[in-house]
Enzyme design. Structure first.
Site, PDB file in Angstrom:
ATOM      1  N   ASN A  11     -52.127  25.683 -38.679  1.00 34.06           N
ATOM      2  CA  ASN A  11     -50.832  25.392 -39.256  1.00 34.06           C
ATOM      3  C   ASN A  11     -50.501  23.703 -38.747  1.00 34.06           C
ATOM      4  OD1 ASN A  11     -48.141  24.958 -39.306  1.00 34.06           O
ATOM      5  ND2 ASN A  11     -47.516  26.605 -37.660  1.00 34.06           N
ATOM      6  N   LYS A  13     -48.106  22.123 -39.485  1.00 30.05           N
ATOM      7  CA  LYS A  13     -46.558  21.645 -39.170  1.00 30.05           C
ATOM      8  C   LYS A  13     -46.027  20.615 -40.030  1.00 30.05           C
ATOM      9  CE  LYS A  13     -46.946  24.266 -35.148  1.00 30.05           C
ATOM     10  NZ  LYS A  13     -46.691  24.722 -33.755  1.00 30.05           N
ATOM     11  N   GLU A  99     -40.800  28.606 -34.914  1.00 25.30           N
ATOM     12  CA  GLU A  99     -39.888  27.277 -35.030  1.00 25.30           C
ATOM     13  C   GLU A  99     -39.085  27.535 -36.232  1.00 25.30           C
ATOM     14  OE1 GLU A  99     -43.300  24.846 -35.173  1.00 25.30           O
ATOM     15  OE2 GLU A  99     -43.890  25.161 -33.244  1.00 25.30           O
ATOM     16  N   GLU A 169     -47.669  35.525 -31.771  1.00 22.92           N
ATOM     17  CA  GLU A 169     -47.601  34.064 -31.070  1.00 22.92           C
ATOM     18  C   GLU A 169     -46.020  34.104 -30.044  1.00 22.92           C
ATOM     19  OE1 GLU A 169     -49.158  30.841 -33.689  1.00 22.92           O
ATOM     20  OE2 GLU A 169     -46.864  30.983 -34.171  1.00 22.92           O
ATOM     21  N   GLY A 175     -47.760  25.175 -28.420  1.00 20.40           N
ATOM     22  CA  GLY A 175     -47.764  23.809 -28.191  1.00 20.40           C
ATOM     23  C   GLY A 175     -47.561  23.546 -26.566  1.00 20.40           C
TER      24      GLY A 175
HETATM   25  P1  PGA Z   1     -50.321  25.506 -31.190  1.00 20.51           P
HETATM   26  O1  PGA Z   1     -49.384  26.044 -32.045  1.00 20.51           O
HETATM   27  O2  PGA Z   1     -51.510  25.878 -31.334  1.00 20.51           O
HETATM   28  O3  PGA Z   1     -50.146  24.286 -31.224  1.00 20.51           O
HETATM   29  O4  PGA Z   1     -49.864  26.384 -29.804  1.00 20.51           O
HETATM   30  C1  PGA Z   1     -49.430  27.377 -32.962  1.00 20.51           C
HETATM   31  C2  PGA Z   1     -48.378  27.709 -33.889  1.00 20.51           C
HETATM   32  O5  PGA Z   1     -47.246  27.086 -33.534  1.00 20.51           O
HETATM   33  O6  PGA Z   1     -48.660  28.463 -34.800  1.00 20.51           O
END
Ligand code: PGA
Length: 306
Positions: A11, A13, A99, A169, A175
Site C-alpha cells: 500500500n 498510500k 485511514e 490491521e 505506521g
Molecule cells: P504500515 O501501514 O505498514 O506503514 O503500518 C499498513 C497499512 O496502512 O496498510
C-alpha cells in the site's frame, strides 16, 4: 481443499508521483522475478495506476488500487469505479482502510457496498478491519472486528466469498512501528476465520486469505507469516523501500530465521519477498483429509502471480 497462496499487498498510500512510482515498480519486478508461490500486488496512488500498470503488464506482480466507489458510474465527483479500475488493469482494491474510515468518514455499510461491487467486477477486494488502541484496551477488539467483517461481507454469496481477502490491521500498529505480537495477531486471525466459517462454511473459510497489516517489515514478517491463520501482509511504509534504495542507505532490515542464501538476502530487501521465504518454510494449509489433487487455482484476481 486448496492451499492458501500467500498474498502480499503493498500500500503506497499518497506517496510517489509517476516517475518514482515507475522506478519502484521496476525494482520490485526485478527483485521478485524468481519468486513463485506467492501473489504480490502493488497499490500505487490513482494517478500512477496507469504508468505502474504498464510496468507490471506481463509480469507476476499484480496491480491494485487503494479505494473505489461502489457505483459503476454516475455523478460522483472525484470518485473512481470498479469498471474504471479494471480498465486500467487492476486485479485488486483495498477497501475500508482505517485511514479512509477515520479521515474520510467511510462506514461499514459503504465498505460492504464497495466489496459487493468489487467481487461482481472480478476485482479482489482487500477488506480492512481492525480495532483502535482504546477499543483494544476496553477489551472490545473481537466485537469490533466481528461487526466490521460481517458488514463488509454482507450479501456476498458463498461462491464469490473466496475472491475476498480480509486484512486485519490494528489501528495502533499502522505506521507506528508498533507491531502486534504473533499471539495477538493469530488470535484475531483465528477469530476472523471462525466468522468466515459461520458465514460461508468451513470449506470456504479455509480457502479465504487473511492478511496482517501494521508495521510489517522483513524483520518481523517471517514470524507473523509463520502463524497458522496469517496468509500474507498488507504493507505500507516498508513497501516504499526497495533493494536499490536500501543499499544506498544503512539497511534498516535484518532478515532472520530464514534461509541465508544470497538470493534470499536480496529478496528480503523488499518486504513483499517475505512471502517467498514463508512459502519455502511453511507447508501449505489444507483441510484434513483432502488430497493435494483437489487443489484449485486461487479465486478471482489471484491467479496470475502464482
Ligand atoms: P504500515 O501501514 O505498514 O506503514 O503500518 C499498513 C497499512 O496502512 O496498510
Amino acid at each position: 481443499m486448496p492451499e492458501r497462496t500467500p498474498y502480499i499487498a503493498a500500500n503506497w498510500k499518497m506517496h510517489l508521483t509517476r516517475a518514482p512510482a515507475v522506478q519502484l515498480a521496476r525494482d520490485v519486478v526485478a527483485q521478485l522475478a524468481d519468486v513463485t508461490g506467492a501473489e504480490v500486488v502493488l497499490c500505487p496512488p490513482a494517478t500512477a495506476l496507469d504508468a505502474v500498470g504498464r510496468v507490471l503488464a506481463g509480469t507476476r506482480v499484480l496491480l491494485g488500487a487503494q479505494t473505489m466507489h461502489w457505483e459503476d458510474h454516475g455523478a460522483y465527483t472525484g470518485e473512481i469505479s470498479a469498471p474504471m479500475l479494471v480498465d486500467l488493469g487492476c486485479r485488486a482494491v483495498i477497501l475500508g482502510h482505517s485511514e479512509r474510515r477515520s479521515y474520510f468518514g467511510e462506514r461499514d455499510e459503504e465498505v460492504g457496498r464497495k466489496t459487493r461491487s468489487a467481487v461482481v467486477h472480478d476485482l479482489l477486494p482487500i477488506v480492512c478491519v481492525g480495532e483502535s488502541l482504546a477499543e483494544r484496551e476496553a477489551g472490545s477488539t473481537l466485537r469490533v472486528v466481528q461487526v466490521q467483517t460481517e458488514r463488509a461481507l454482507e450479501g456476498v454469496s458463498r461462491e464469490l466469498a473466496p475472491g475476498i481477502v480480509v486484512a486485519y490491521e490494528p489501528l495502533w500498529a499502522i505506521g507506528t512501528g508498533k507491531v502486534a505480537t504473533t499471539e495477538q495477531a493469530q488470535e484475531v486471525h483465528a477469530f476472523i476465520r471462525g466468522l468466515l466459517s459461520n458465514l460461508h462454511g468451513e470449506t470456504v473459510a479455509q480457502r479465504m486469505r487473511i492478511l496482517y497489516g501494521g508495521s510489517m517489515k522483513p524483520a518481523n514478517a517471517p514470524d507473523l507469516l509463520g502463524q497458522k491463520d496469517i496468509d500474507g501482509g498488507l504493507i505500507g511504509g516498508a513497501s516504499l523501500e526497495s533493494r536499490s534504495r536500501v543499499t544506498n542507505t544503512a539497511p534498516p532490515f535484518e532478515p532472520r530465521d530464514v534461509s541465508t542464501s544470497a538470493l534470499d538476502r536480496a529478496l528480503m530487501s523488499y518486504p513483499a519477498s517475505a512471502a517467498y521465504a514463508w512459502g519455502r518454510r511453511k507447508r501449505p494449509t489444507r483441510c484434513p483429509g483432502t488430497p493435494p489433487a483437489a487443489r484449485q487455482r486461487p479465486a478471482a484476481g489471484g491467479s496470475r502471480a502464482t
